[in-house]
Design a protein around this motif. Structure first.
Motif, PDB file in Angstrom:
ATOM      1  N   MET A   1      -3.043  26.080 -17.473  1.00  0.00           N
ATOM      2  CA  MET A   1      -1.917  25.184 -17.414  1.00  0.00           C
ATOM      3  C   MET A   1      -1.120  25.278 -18.723  1.00  0.00           C
ATOM      4  O   MET A   1      -1.686  25.291 -19.801  1.00  0.00           O
ATOM      5  N   THR A   2       0.192  25.357 -18.590  1.00  0.00           N
ATOM      6  CA  THR A   2       1.076  25.408 -19.747  1.00  0.00           C
ATOM      7  C   THR A   2       1.843  24.097 -19.842  1.00  0.00           C
ATOM      8  O   THR A   2       2.353  23.595 -18.847  1.00  0.00           O
ATOM      9  N   ARG A   3       1.948  23.574 -21.031  1.00  0.00           N
ATOM     10  CA  ARG A   3       2.704  22.338 -21.253  1.00  0.00           C
ATOM     11  C   ARG A   3       3.856  22.633 -22.216  1.00  0.00           C
ATOM     12  O   ARG A   3       3.720  23.437 -23.126  1.00  0.00           O
ATOM     13  N   ALA A   4       4.935  21.952 -21.986  1.00  0.00           N
ATOM     14  CA  ALA A   4       6.099  22.102 -22.863  1.00  0.00           C
ATOM     15  C   ALA A   4       6.709  20.728 -23.094  1.00  0.00           C
ATOM     16  O   ALA A   4       6.567  19.822 -22.282  1.00  0.00           O
ATOM     17  N   THR A   5       7.381  20.593 -24.192  1.00  0.00           N
ATOM     18  CA  THR A   5       8.075  19.354 -24.526  1.00  0.00           C
ATOM     19  C   THR A   5       9.555  19.652 -24.669  1.00  0.00           C
ATOM     20  O   THR A   5       9.933  20.640 -25.303  1.00  0.00           O
ATOM     21  N   LEU A   6      10.358  18.812 -24.076  1.00  0.00           N
ATOM     22  CA  LEU A   6      11.807  18.955 -24.163  1.00  0.00           C
ATOM     23  C   LEU A   6      12.369  17.725 -24.851  1.00  0.00           C
ATOM     24  O   LEU A   6      12.067  16.596 -24.466  1.00  0.00           O
TER      25      LEU A   6
END
Length: 54
Positions: A1-6
């Motif tokens: 799983m990849t997580r990103a913050t915007l």
């Protein structure tokens, strides 16, 4: 799983004008469209036009 913050910043016309002037732009104008229409509460977009004095 990849997580990103915007991170999203929303600025008002007044804030953008002040930031441009603080960055050295002498002439700053705000429009409500690319055709130069007036920026008001009915504007579809915010267009900032700035000229830097050399």
């Amino acid at each position: 799983m990849t997580r990103a913050t915007l991170v999203w910043f929303v600025y008002s016309a007044v804030e953008l004008r002040c930031m441009a002037q603080e960055a050295g732009f002498g002439r700053v104008e705000v429009f409500g469209g690319l055709d130069g229409r007036r920026y008001d509460e009915n504007a579809e977009r915010l267009v900032l036009w700035a000229v830097r004095d050399d």
